[in-house]
Design a protein around this motif. Sequence first.
Motif, PDB file in Angstrom:
ATOM      1  N   GLY A 139       0.792  -1.230   0.000  1.00  0.00           N
ATOM      2  CA  GLY A 139       0.000   0.000   0.000  1.00  0.00           C
ATOM      3  C   GLY A 139       0.821   1.277   0.000  1.00  0.00           C
ATOM      4  O   GLY A 139       0.260   2.368   0.039  1.00  0.00           O
ATOM      5  N   SER A 140       2.134   1.159  -0.045  1.00  0.00           N
ATOM      6  CA  SER A 140       2.999   2.345   0.009  1.00  0.00           C
ATOM      7  C   SER A 140       2.913   3.157  -1.278  1.00  0.00           C
ATOM      8  O   SER A 140       2.759   2.597  -2.359  1.00  0.00           O
ATOM      9  N   ASP A 141       3.030   4.476  -1.111  1.00  0.00           N
ATOM     10  CA  ASP A 141       3.168   5.307  -2.294  1.00  0.00           C
ATOM     11  C   ASP A 141       4.630   5.268  -2.728  1.00  0.00           C
ATOM     12  O   ASP A 141       5.455   4.605  -2.105  1.00  0.00           O
ATOM     13  N   TYR A 142       4.946   5.950  -3.810  1.00  0.00           N
ATOM     14  CA  TYR A 142       6.312   5.988  -4.337  1.00  0.00           C
ATOM     15  C   TYR A 142       6.825   7.398  -4.119  1.00  0.00           C
ATOM     16  O   TYR A 142       6.327   8.349  -4.721  1.00  0.00           O
ATOM     17  N   ASP A 143       7.786   7.549  -3.219  1.00  0.00           N
ATOM     18  CA  ASP A 143       8.322   8.858  -2.876  1.00  0.00           C
ATOM     19  C   ASP A 143       9.562   9.173  -3.703  1.00  0.00           C
ATOM     20  O   ASP A 143      10.451   8.328  -3.834  1.00  0.00           O
ATOM     21  N   VAL A 144       9.616  10.400  -4.222  1.00  0.00           N
ATOM     22  CA  VAL A 144      10.758  10.880  -4.993  1.00  0.00           C
ATOM     23  C   VAL A 144      11.208  12.198  -4.376  1.00  0.00           C
ATOM     24  O   VAL A 144      10.383  13.045  -4.015  1.00  0.00           O
ATOM     25  N   PHE A 145      12.520  12.354  -4.246  1.00  0.00           N
ATOM     26  CA  PHE A 145      13.112  13.600  -3.761  1.00  0.00           C
ATOM     27  C   PHE A 145      13.962  14.131  -4.904  1.00  0.00           C
ATOM     28  O   PHE A 145      14.869  13.448  -5.370  1.00  0.00           O
ATOM     29  N   MET A 146      13.655  15.348  -5.381  1.00  0.00           N
ATOM     30  CA  MET A 146      14.362  15.924  -6.520  1.00  0.00           C
ATOM     31  C   MET A 146      15.022  17.240  -6.121  1.00  0.00           C
ATOM     32  O   MET A 146      14.382  18.099  -5.518  1.00  0.00           O
ATOM     33  N   VAL A 147      16.305  17.359  -6.454  1.00  0.00           N
ATOM     34  CA  VAL A 147      17.053  18.592  -6.219  1.00  0.00           C
ATOM     35  C   VAL A 147      17.278  19.255  -7.575  1.00  0.00           C
ATOM     36  O   VAL A 147      17.709  18.602  -8.526  1.00  0.00           O
ATOM     37  N   THR A 148      16.972  20.553  -7.642  1.00  0.00           N
ATOM     38  CA  THR A 148      17.103  21.307  -8.889  1.00  0.00           C
ATOM     39  C   THR A 148      18.105  22.445  -8.718  1.00  0.00           C
ATOM     40  O   THR A 148      18.570  22.722  -7.611  1.00  0.00           O
ATOM     41  N   ASP A 149      18.399  23.119  -9.806  1.00  0.00           N
ATOM     42  CA  ASP A 149      19.305  24.269  -9.757  1.00  0.00           C
ATOM     43  C   ASP A 149      18.576  25.559  -9.378  1.00  0.00           C
ATOM     44  O   ASP A 149      19.152  26.641  -9.425  1.00  0.00           O
ATOM     45  N   SER A 150      17.350  25.452  -8.945  1.00  0.00           N
ATOM     46  CA  SER A 150      16.551  26.607  -8.553  1.00  0.00           C
ATOM     47  C   SER A 150      17.157  27.308  -7.340  1.00  0.00           C
ATOM     48  O   SER A 150      17.755  26.664  -6.474  1.00  0.00           O
ATOM     49  N   THR A 151      16.970  28.617  -7.263  1.00  0.00           N
ATOM     50  CA  THR A 151      17.404  29.386  -6.090  1.00  0.00           C
ATOM     51  C   THR A 151      16.236  29.649  -5.137  1.00  0.00           C
ATOM     52  O   THR A 151      16.417  30.346  -4.133  1.00  0.00           O
ATOM     53  N   ARG A 152      15.071  29.096  -5.437  1.00  0.00           N
ATOM     54  CA  ARG A 152      13.910  29.257  -4.554  1.00  0.00           C
ATOM     55  C   ARG A 152      14.222  28.697  -3.171  1.00  0.00           C
ATOM     56  O   ARG A 152      14.875  27.674  -3.043  1.00  0.00           O
ATOM     57  N   LYS A 153      13.707  29.342  -2.163  1.00  0.00           N
ATOM     58  CA  LYS A 153      13.945  28.895  -0.793  1.00  0.00           C
ATOM     59  C   LYS A 153      12.899  27.896  -0.320  1.00  0.00           C
ATOM     60  O   LYS A 153      13.132  27.168   0.636  1.00  0.00           O
ATOM     61  N   LYS A 154      11.770  27.857  -0.982  1.00  0.00           N
ATOM     62  CA  LYS A 154      10.682  26.976  -0.565  1.00  0.00           C
ATOM     63  C   LYS A 154      10.801  25.604  -1.203  1.00  0.00           C
ATOM     64  O   LYS A 154      11.221  25.458  -2.339  1.00  0.00           O
ATOM     65  N   VAL A 155      10.386  24.612  -0.444  1.00  0.00           N
ATOM     66  CA  VAL A 155      10.288  23.240  -0.932  1.00  0.00           C
ATOM     67  C   VAL A 155       8.900  23.076  -1.517  1.00  0.00           C
ATOM     68  O   VAL A 155       7.915  23.525  -0.940  1.00  0.00           O
ATOM     69  N   SER A 156       8.795  22.435  -2.682  1.00  0.00           N
ATOM     70  CA  SER A 156       7.469  22.168  -3.245  1.00  0.00           C
ATOM     71  C   SER A 156       7.169  20.679  -3.136  1.00  0.00           C
ATOM     72  O   SER A 156       8.070  19.842  -3.107  1.00  0.00           O
ATOM     73  N   HIS A 157       5.909  20.392  -3.068  1.00  0.00           N
ATOM     74  CA  HIS A 157       5.462  19.025  -2.847  1.00  0.00           C
ATOM     75  C   HIS A 157       4.245  18.770  -3.730  1.00  0.00           C
ATOM     76  O   HIS A 157       3.342  19.591  -3.785  1.00  0.00           O
ATOM     77  N   ARG A 158       4.258  17.648  -4.431  1.00  0.00           N
ATOM     78  CA  ARG A 158       3.090  17.311  -5.256  1.00  0.00           C
ATOM     79  C   ARG A 158       2.862  15.795  -5.239  1.00  0.00           C
ATOM     80  O   ARG A 158       3.807  15.026  -5.127  1.00  0.00           O
ATOM     81  N   MET A 159       1.609  15.427  -5.353  1.00  0.00           N
ATOM     82  CA  MET A 159       1.232  14.017  -5.417  1.00  0.00           C
ATOM     83  C   MET A 159       0.442  13.809  -6.701  1.00  0.00           C
ATOM     84  O   MET A 159      -0.468  14.579  -6.994  1.00  0.00           O
ATOM     85  N   GLU A 160       0.845  12.779  -7.453  1.00  0.00           N
ATOM     86  CA  GLU A 160       0.188  12.486  -8.717  1.00  0.00           C
ATOM     87  C   GLU A 160      -0.047  10.988  -8.816  1.00  0.00           C
ATOM     88  O   GLU A 160       0.783  10.198  -8.352  1.00  0.00           O
TER      89      GLU A 160
END
Length: 169
Positions: free
Chosen positions: A21-42
């Motif tokens: 029943g687990s979802d599939y978690d992905v952690f992505m690091v980008t070259d963005s300078t944004r300070k906020k972490v974004s989170h999405r579920m699809e």
Amino acid sequence: MSEPIFSTIHGSGLYGLAHEGSDYDVFMVTDSTRKKVSHRMELDHEFDTVVDTTEVGIDAFLRNAWSGSHQSVEALFSRRKVWVNQDYRAMIEGARVGGAEVFAKYERTIKKFCYGDFKRRRHAVRLRFNLEGLRNEGRFNPEMTGTEIAFANAAANVLKGDALLEKLI
């Protein structure tokens, strides 16, 4: 538009604790300078599973990792990274994390999780393994061994609250 540096499987799939029943978690690091972490579920229709993606820019990622945010530290030390941009690879692969503030943050999280449900108690044990690696080497492998999984499951089944905390801290 930001470009990916690397991504890694994360969460229970990385630790070795995933179940049907687990979802599939992905952690992505980008070259963005944004300070906020974004989170999405699809919903991934091909595999009929939920893909839970955390995306963070490199500056915020490193700041979070070096301050002891366990999710970022686990991604930093993941051996399952898929590299897109090699420019940061040597720095990230050679990184170490430590210091009194990091250790205290891990201990606070472990303590909090000792008083939770089974899943949180098991994470408390897992984080204790990771904390030992940080103290000894400044890094750890977030993928649990079979012995570590068995121990975490047994401890989380039998101990809770003060009794678990006493064994871990």
